[in-house]
Design an enzyme around this catalytic site. Structure first.
Site, PDB file in Angstrom:
ATOM      1  N   ASN A   7       6.403   5.290  -4.288  1.00 10.62           N
ATOM      2  CA  ASN A   7       5.216   5.577  -5.094  1.00 10.62           C
ATOM      3  C   ASN A   7       4.872   4.335  -5.920  1.00 10.62           C
ATOM      4  O   ASN A   7       5.652   3.913  -6.777  1.00 10.62           O
ATOM      5  CB  ASN A   7       5.518   6.779  -5.994  1.00 10.62           C
ATOM      6  CG  ASN A   7       4.309   7.197  -6.793  1.00 10.62           C
ATOM      7  OD1 ASN A   7       3.608   6.343  -7.335  1.00 10.62           O
ATOM      8  ND2 ASN A   7       4.060   8.486  -6.879  1.00 10.62           N
ATOM      9  N   HIS A  10       3.003   3.121 -10.345  1.00  9.22           N
ATOM     10  CA  HIS A  10       3.556   2.471 -11.551  1.00  9.22           C
ATOM     11  C   HIS A  10       3.205   0.986 -11.607  1.00  9.22           C
ATOM     12  O   HIS A  10       3.156   0.408 -12.677  1.00  9.22           O
ATOM     13  CB  HIS A  10       5.067   2.717 -11.606  1.00  9.22           C
ATOM     14  CG  HIS A  10       5.390   4.177 -11.409  1.00  9.22           C
ATOM     15  ND1 HIS A  10       5.326   5.079 -12.434  1.00  9.22           N
ATOM     16  CD2 HIS A  10       5.680   4.886 -10.292  1.00  9.22           C
ATOM     17  CE1 HIS A  10       5.593   6.294 -11.957  1.00  9.22           C
ATOM     18  NE2 HIS A  10       5.808   6.194 -10.666  1.00  9.22           N
ATOM     19  N   HIS A  43      -1.033   8.320  -6.071  1.00 12.46           N
ATOM     20  CA  HIS A  43      -1.693   9.478  -6.679  1.00 12.46           C
ATOM     21  C   HIS A  43      -3.018   8.994  -7.257  1.00 12.46           C
ATOM     22  O   HIS A  43      -3.028   8.240  -8.223  1.00 12.46           O
ATOM     23  CB  HIS A  43      -0.785  10.043  -7.785  1.00 12.46           C
ATOM     24  CG  HIS A  43      -1.322  11.288  -8.433  1.00 12.46           C
ATOM     25  ND1 HIS A  43      -0.598  11.985  -9.375  1.00 12.46           N
ATOM     26  CD2 HIS A  43      -2.486  11.960  -8.292  1.00 12.46           C
ATOM     27  CE1 HIS A  43      -1.305  13.030  -9.780  1.00 12.46           C
ATOM     28  NE2 HIS A  43      -2.455  13.038  -9.148  1.00 12.46           N
ATOM     29  N   ARG A  45      -5.644   9.831  -9.433  1.00 14.30           N
ATOM     30  CA  ARG A  45      -5.886  10.863 -10.458  1.00 14.30           C
ATOM     31  C   ARG A  45      -7.370  10.942 -10.777  1.00 14.30           C
ATOM     32  O   ARG A  45      -8.104   9.962 -10.640  1.00 14.30           O
ATOM     33  CB  ARG A  45      -5.080  10.540 -11.726  1.00 14.30           C
ATOM     34  CG  ARG A  45      -3.574  10.603 -11.509  1.00 14.30           C
ATOM     35  CD  ARG A  45      -2.846  10.432 -12.832  1.00 14.30           C
ATOM     36  NE  ARG A  45      -2.949  11.615 -13.652  1.00 14.30           N
ATOM     37  CZ  ARG A  45      -1.981  12.498 -13.848  1.00 14.30           C
ATOM     38  NH1 ARG A  45      -0.785  12.313 -13.308  1.00 14.30           N
ATOM     39  NH2 ARG A  45      -2.172  13.550 -14.611  1.00 14.30           N
ATOM     40  N   ARG A  49      -6.412   6.727 -13.987  1.00 11.59           N
ATOM     41  CA  ARG A  49      -5.654   5.967 -14.999  1.00 11.59           C
ATOM     42  C   ARG A  49      -4.769   4.879 -14.387  1.00 11.59           C
ATOM     43  O   ARG A  49      -4.378   3.954 -15.057  1.00 11.59           O
ATOM     44  CB  ARG A  49      -4.809   6.901 -15.867  1.00 11.59           C
ATOM     45  CG  ARG A  49      -3.628   7.501 -15.153  1.00 11.59           C
ATOM     46  CD  ARG A  49      -2.729   8.224 -16.106  1.00 11.59           C
ATOM     47  NE  ARG A  49      -3.333   9.451 -16.599  1.00 11.59           N
ATOM     48  CZ  ARG A  49      -2.614  10.482 -17.050  1.00 11.59           C
ATOM     49  NH1 ARG A  49      -1.307  10.395 -17.099  1.00 11.59           N
ATOM     50  NH2 ARG A  49      -3.207  11.584 -17.454  1.00 11.59           N
ATOM     51  N   GLU A  70      -1.394  11.569  -2.832  1.00  6.06           N
ATOM     52  CA  GLU A  70      -1.204  12.686  -3.774  1.00  6.06           C
ATOM     53  C   GLU A  70      -2.505  12.896  -4.516  1.00  6.06           C
ATOM     54  O   GLU A  70      -3.110  11.934  -4.997  1.00  6.06           O
ATOM     55  CB  GLU A  70      -0.145  12.328  -4.824  1.00  6.06           C
ATOM     56  CG  GLU A  70       1.257  12.410  -4.359  1.00  6.06           C
ATOM     57  CD  GLU A  70       2.192  11.997  -5.490  1.00  6.06           C
ATOM     58  OE1 GLU A  70       1.785  11.990  -6.668  1.00  6.06           O
ATOM     59  OE2 GLU A  70       3.323  11.649  -5.181  1.00  6.06           O
ATOM     60  N   THR A 101       3.097  13.971 -13.522  1.00  6.87           N
ATOM     61  CA  THR A 101       3.008  15.350 -13.040  1.00  6.87           C
ATOM     62  C   THR A 101       4.154  16.155 -13.637  1.00  6.87           C
ATOM     63  O   THR A 101       5.314  15.784 -13.496  1.00  6.87           O
ATOM     64  CB  THR A 101       3.103  15.365 -11.497  1.00  6.87           C
ATOM     65  OG1 THR A 101       2.269  14.328 -10.989  1.00  6.87           O
ATOM     66  CG2 THR A 101       2.660  16.692 -10.936  1.00  6.87           C
ATOM     67  N   GLU A 151       6.825  19.699  -0.934  1.00  8.18           N
ATOM     68  CA  GLU A 151       7.645  18.675  -1.596  1.00  8.18           C
ATOM     69  C   GLU A 151       8.308  19.371  -2.776  1.00  8.18           C
ATOM     70  O   GLU A 151       7.621  19.851  -3.689  1.00  8.18           O
ATOM     71  CB  GLU A 151       6.792  17.493  -2.082  1.00  8.18           C
ATOM     72  CG  GLU A 151       7.654  16.461  -2.818  1.00  8.18           C
ATOM     73  CD  GLU A 151       6.893  15.195  -3.226  1.00  8.18           C
ATOM     74  OE1 GLU A 151       5.881  14.846  -2.594  1.00  8.18           O
ATOM     75  OE2 GLU A 151       7.347  14.558  -4.203  1.00  8.18           O
ATOM     76  N   HIS A 190      10.482  13.305  -7.587  1.00  7.09           N
ATOM     77  CA  HIS A 190      10.174  13.289  -9.020  1.00  7.09           C
ATOM     78  C   HIS A 190      11.440  13.101  -9.847  1.00  7.09           C
ATOM     79  O   HIS A 190      12.359  13.907  -9.766  1.00  7.09           O
ATOM     80  CB  HIS A 190       9.445  14.554  -9.502  1.00  7.09           C
ATOM     81  CG  HIS A 190       8.511  14.235 -10.639  1.00  7.09           C
ATOM     82  ND1 HIS A 190       8.962  13.966 -11.902  1.00  7.09           N
ATOM     83  CD2 HIS A 190       7.164  14.072 -10.685  1.00  7.09           C
ATOM     84  CE1 HIS A 190       7.935  13.680 -12.680  1.00  7.09           C
ATOM     85  NE2 HIS A 190       6.831  13.723 -11.964  1.00  7.09           N
ATOM     86  N   HIS A 213       9.055   5.533 -10.201  1.00  3.95           N
ATOM     87  CA  HIS A 213       9.333   4.846 -11.468  1.00  3.95           C
ATOM     88  C   HIS A 213      10.596   3.992 -11.421  1.00  3.95           C
ATOM     89  O   HIS A 213      10.590   2.827 -11.827  1.00  3.95           O
ATOM     90  CB  HIS A 213       9.425   5.872 -12.602  1.00  3.95           C
ATOM     91  CG  HIS A 213       9.635   5.245 -13.931  1.00  3.95           C
ATOM     92  ND1 HIS A 213       8.609   4.757 -14.698  1.00  3.95           N
ATOM     93  CD2 HIS A 213      10.774   4.970 -14.607  1.00  3.95           C
ATOM     94  CE1 HIS A 213       9.088   4.223 -15.790  1.00  3.95           C
ATOM     95  NE2 HIS A 213      10.406   4.338 -15.771  1.00  3.95           N
TER      96      HIS A 213
END
Ligand code: PXP
Length: 249
Positions: A7, A10, A43, A45, A49, A70, A101, A151, A190, A213
């Site tokens: 992911n 970040h 993701h 959003r 952001r 996502e 999330t 998921e 996550h 992350h």
């Protein structure tokens, strides 16, 4: 053996902190691929952001492996997914005020809304995954709505104290088995880190782990390619016994 979706939101977070052009998640995705990422996860959003529409378009054109989009289950996002044609869509709940999330999708409470969206996306040839808590009701509803994957949210496992971690691990193991018996494919993610990923990677039948992350944090020290490579090594060859606590079955 689970594959790894990296992911890269970040990376975009750092760029957006200054509203500038660097670091660029699109060009850095190449390093994640070179480190062994099997998929790139982003993701998009509603408030944009971190990942921007431009990132999504360019990633779709430039990455060599799979793109996992996502997104919230909204008309705007459905339209974007149908235009972008990612390898898969993962539907997630989204709240503007959250830092990341927070919980899984409330699938059983929103069946009517989700059913149409899942059908629309899947009939365009894009398989859909639902990000859910490891709870029987949500798994059964996901199967009923015809999703391809779930998921499983590993946040409670990741946040648990060492003495509670075996209990949370057992919930994910059980949820995986139930989902498989309902005909669903299973991913998880996550809050996973270099310290806690091995127990989850050792669960049979989990196909892909989505991790962000911790990889981007480590990349600051060792570079993104190396950070992804280290994570792949843990996932490919996980220790199978819990380090602490008692295993609950
Ligand atoms: N899976 C989903 C559905 C997510 O929303 C996120 C966070 O963006 C992740 C996995 C990755 O979580 P983390 O950044 O904690 O590894």
């Amino acid at each position: 053996m689970a594959s790894l979706g990296v992911n890269i939101d970040h990376i975009a977070n750092v760029r957006e902190a200054r509203k500038t052009i660097e670091p660029d998640p699109v060009s850095l995705a190449l390093l994640a691929e070179l480190g062994g990422a099997d998929a790139i996860t982003v993701h998009l959003r509603e408030d944009r952001r971190h990942i921007q529409d431009r990132d999504l378009r360019l990633l779709k054109d430039t990455i060599r492996n799979r793109l996992n989009l996502e997104m919230a289950a909204t008309p705007e996002m459905v339209e974007i997914s149908l235009k972008t044609l990612p390898s898969m869509v993962t539907l997630v709940p989204e709240k503007r005020e959250e830092v990341t999330t927070e919980g899984g999708l409330a699938v059983s409470k929103n069946q009517n809304h989700l059913e149409g969206i899942i059908k629309k996306i899947q009939s365009s040839g894009i398989p859909v995954s639902l990000f859910i808590d490891p709870v029987i009701e949500e798994i059964e509803s996901s199967a009923k709505l015809g999703a391809t994957w779930v998921e499983l949210h590993t946040g409670n496992y990741a946040d648990a104290s060492w003495s509670d971690q075996p209990k949370e691990l057992a919930r994910i193991e059980e949820a995986t088995a139930i989902a498989r018996s309902c005909g669903l494919r299973v991913n998880a993610g996550h809050g996973l880190t270099y310290q806690n990923v091995e127990q989850i990677a050792a669960i049979d039948c989990i196909e892909e782990l989505n991790i962000g992350h911790t990889i981007v944090a480590r990349a600051i020290a060792v570079g993104l390619k190396e950070a992804v490579k280290e994570m792949k090594e843990l996932i490919n060859n996980p220790r199978r016994e819990p380090l602490f606590g008692i295993r609950h079955h």
